[in-house]
Design a protein around this motif. Sequence first.
Motif, PDB file in Angstrom:
ATOM      1  N   GLY A 194       0.795  -1.218   0.000  1.00  0.00           N
ATOM      2  CA  GLY A 194       0.000   0.000   0.000  1.00  0.00           C
ATOM      3  C   GLY A 194       0.830   1.272   0.000  1.00  0.00           C
ATOM      4  O   GLY A 194       2.065   1.252   0.106  1.00  0.00           O
ATOM      5  N   ASN A 195       0.136   2.413  -0.112  1.00  0.00           N
ATOM      6  CA  ASN A 195       0.808   3.708  -0.181  1.00  0.00           C
ATOM      7  C   ASN A 195       1.530   4.083   1.106  1.00  0.00           C
ATOM      8  O   ASN A 195       2.419   4.938   1.095  1.00  0.00           O
ATOM      9  CB  ASN A 195      -0.213   4.808  -0.512  1.00  0.00           C
ATOM     10  CG  ASN A 195      -0.829   4.623  -1.880  1.00  0.00           C
ATOM     11  OD1 ASN A 195      -1.787   3.864  -2.042  1.00  0.00           O
ATOM     12  ND2 ASN A 195      -0.289   5.298  -2.865  1.00  0.00           N
ATOM     13  N   VAL A 196       1.147   3.444   2.228  1.00  0.00           N
ATOM     14  CA  VAL A 196       1.792   3.762   3.489  1.00  0.00           C
ATOM     15  C   VAL A 196       3.279   3.424   3.452  1.00  0.00           C
ATOM     16  O   VAL A 196       4.079   3.987   4.210  1.00  0.00           O
ATOM     17  CB  VAL A 196       1.098   2.999   4.638  1.00  0.00           C
ATOM     18  CG1 VAL A 196       1.336   1.493   4.512  1.00  0.00           C
ATOM     19  CG2 VAL A 196       1.574   3.507   5.984  1.00  0.00           C
ATOM     20  N   CYS A 197       3.676   2.524   2.535  1.00  0.00           N
ATOM     21  CA  CYS A 197       5.067   2.071   2.476  1.00  0.00           C
ATOM     22  C   CYS A 197       6.010   3.174   2.003  1.00  0.00           C
ATOM     23  O   CYS A 197       7.191   3.168   2.345  1.00  0.00           O
ATOM     24  CB  CYS A 197       5.202   0.877   1.530  1.00  0.00           C
ATOM     25  SG  CYS A 197       4.055  -0.462   1.880  1.00  0.00           S
ATOM     26  N   PHE A 198       5.512   4.097   1.198  1.00  0.00           N
ATOM     27  CA  PHE A 198       6.392   5.109   0.634  1.00  0.00           C
ATOM     28  C   PHE A 198       5.770   6.506   0.640  1.00  0.00           C
ATOM     29  O   PHE A 198       6.379   7.453   0.123  1.00  0.00           O
ATOM     30  CB  PHE A 198       6.749   4.744  -0.816  1.00  0.00           C
ATOM     31  CG  PHE A 198       5.552   4.470  -1.683  1.00  0.00           C
ATOM     32  CD1 PHE A 198       4.870   5.503  -2.297  1.00  0.00           C
ATOM     33  CD2 PHE A 198       5.114   3.168  -1.878  1.00  0.00           C
ATOM     34  CE1 PHE A 198       3.771   5.244  -3.089  1.00  0.00           C
ATOM     35  CE2 PHE A 198       4.005   2.909  -2.669  1.00  0.00           C
ATOM     36  CZ  PHE A 198       3.334   3.952  -3.285  1.00  0.00           C
ATOM     37  N   GLY A 199       4.571   6.647   1.181  1.00  0.00           N
ATOM     38  CA  GLY A 199       3.880   7.934   1.153  1.00  0.00           C
ATOM     39  C   GLY A 199       4.669   9.057   1.801  1.00  0.00           C
ATOM     40  O   GLY A 199       4.869  10.125   1.217  1.00  0.00           O
ATOM     41  N   LEU A 200       5.152   8.825   3.037  1.00  0.00           N
ATOM     42  CA  LEU A 200       5.871   9.873   3.757  1.00  0.00           C
ATOM     43  C   LEU A 200       7.184  10.256   3.068  1.00  0.00           C
ATOM     44  O   LEU A 200       7.472  11.453   2.930  1.00  0.00           O
ATOM     45  CB  LEU A 200       6.126   9.445   5.197  1.00  0.00           C
ATOM     46  CG  LEU A 200       6.826  10.486   6.071  1.00  0.00           C
ATOM     47  CD1 LEU A 200       5.992  11.755   6.165  1.00  0.00           C
ATOM     48  CD2 LEU A 200       7.106   9.928   7.464  1.00  0.00           C
TER      49      LEU A 200
END
Length: 470
Positions: free
Chosen positions: A428-434
């Motif tokens: 998901g986007n949480v893996c690289f969002g930040l």
Amino acid sequence: YQRRVHGSLKKNFGFSQTEVNLVGSLGNVTQWFGLIAGPFFIRYGPSWTLRVSAMAGFFGFFGCYLVLSDKIEASLPIVIFFYCIGAHSQPWMDTAGVVTNFHNFPSQKGDILGLVKGMVGIGSSLWSQMYVGFFEKDTKSFFLFVPILTFLVCVLGSFLIRKYEEDLPPPLPGMSIKMAYGITLSLMIYLFLLSVLDLLSVLPSEWMELFTSLAVLLWIMHLFVPLLSNSNPETESIIAGNQNLVCKEPLVSDLPPLQAMKKVEFWMFFICMFGSVGSGVMVINNMAQVTDALNSNGDLSTTKPVLVSLLGIGSTLGRLLTGAVYQRIHVPNTILLVVVMITGFIVHLTLSFASLSMLYPLAVGSGMAYGGTWVLMPSLTQDLFGLTYLASVYNFIQLASMTGSLCFGFFAGWWFDSKSDGHDDCQGNVCFGLPFQIQAITCFIGVLASSLLHYRVMNRPQKYVDLDGS
């Protein structure tokens, strides 16, 4: 960036993926750490600078070959030592090529930079294709081929390259420029199509050697471009007339590196390079992980390599287009820098919430912003700080690229690992969002810095001189 070689390296060296990434990251440091190359070039000229590059490339990559051949113990420190020396050949080669052409062809630096840096962008694709076509079953021979070819090219170049100290050569004919652009674009498109057809298993494996040989021939065709340089004087005067004014004095002053670092313009430019190059390298190095995170099921055997190829295509296009726009439309370098930083901001902000299908256009956009930055870096360095110490100041500015890539790379790796669920890969986007959001913020700060730099440059009185010296 030769992704196809990584699997063989892990198998032959017995390294983990983390260790392979460590070797590559430290190689990035040495390939941008050219503080010695600048003063050496100023003192000894381009020929000896290229010969140092030849020795570093041969010693480093031949050492990797000895390790693969079990002639030297394959420990991680030994491989890092040899690979970093081989990678360090790049700043010497880059300094010799870029600064010499800047000096010899001051009225055509846009085209010169676009073509020279464009070949840097397409070079990794060509090396990868030679590996696939000739050496995929024998990685050891590939690591013997790399130092030999690098050594021969640099030594040959050292006898052909010349920095004119007094009378500059006439501008390059328009036909030569068009031919060089045509060959480079043809090679770029051909390598991309060849990569896609190979991934789709359309081409028989026995034909791959033939098609790779054609790619090498396209590369060699660049040697025929100088044959068109004997054009008539009318053509040369027309070309010179298109840009018959060059800046007599740098926009700040003709300063050595330590004095240049005292100017606010240096640090504005440094911030832009830190954000643009650092974020671009992070995307390149982590595209495979981003693809895995966005794909919950399905085969990615073709998706990942195509995205890497699109990054290379975008990088090459960014270099060629930036050089062409500066040369032919006469857009100020500072405006182009603002555009590059805005592009980086939009791309990385979008990447923070992107879907798998969005990665294709975003890969091209990220590559174009990254590639355009490498054309603007030496050009703006000369405009800001002059030609006398260009070789040294240019390599000091590259420290921003090295620092940015290390900071963003280590943070992205730590963030990916921290979001993994036990032994499973992060999804998901949480893996690289930040990490991408932080990169977007950095690029936005670069937008502000580049805008202020443009304002300061445009509001400073400048002196110009005709190419004939009047």
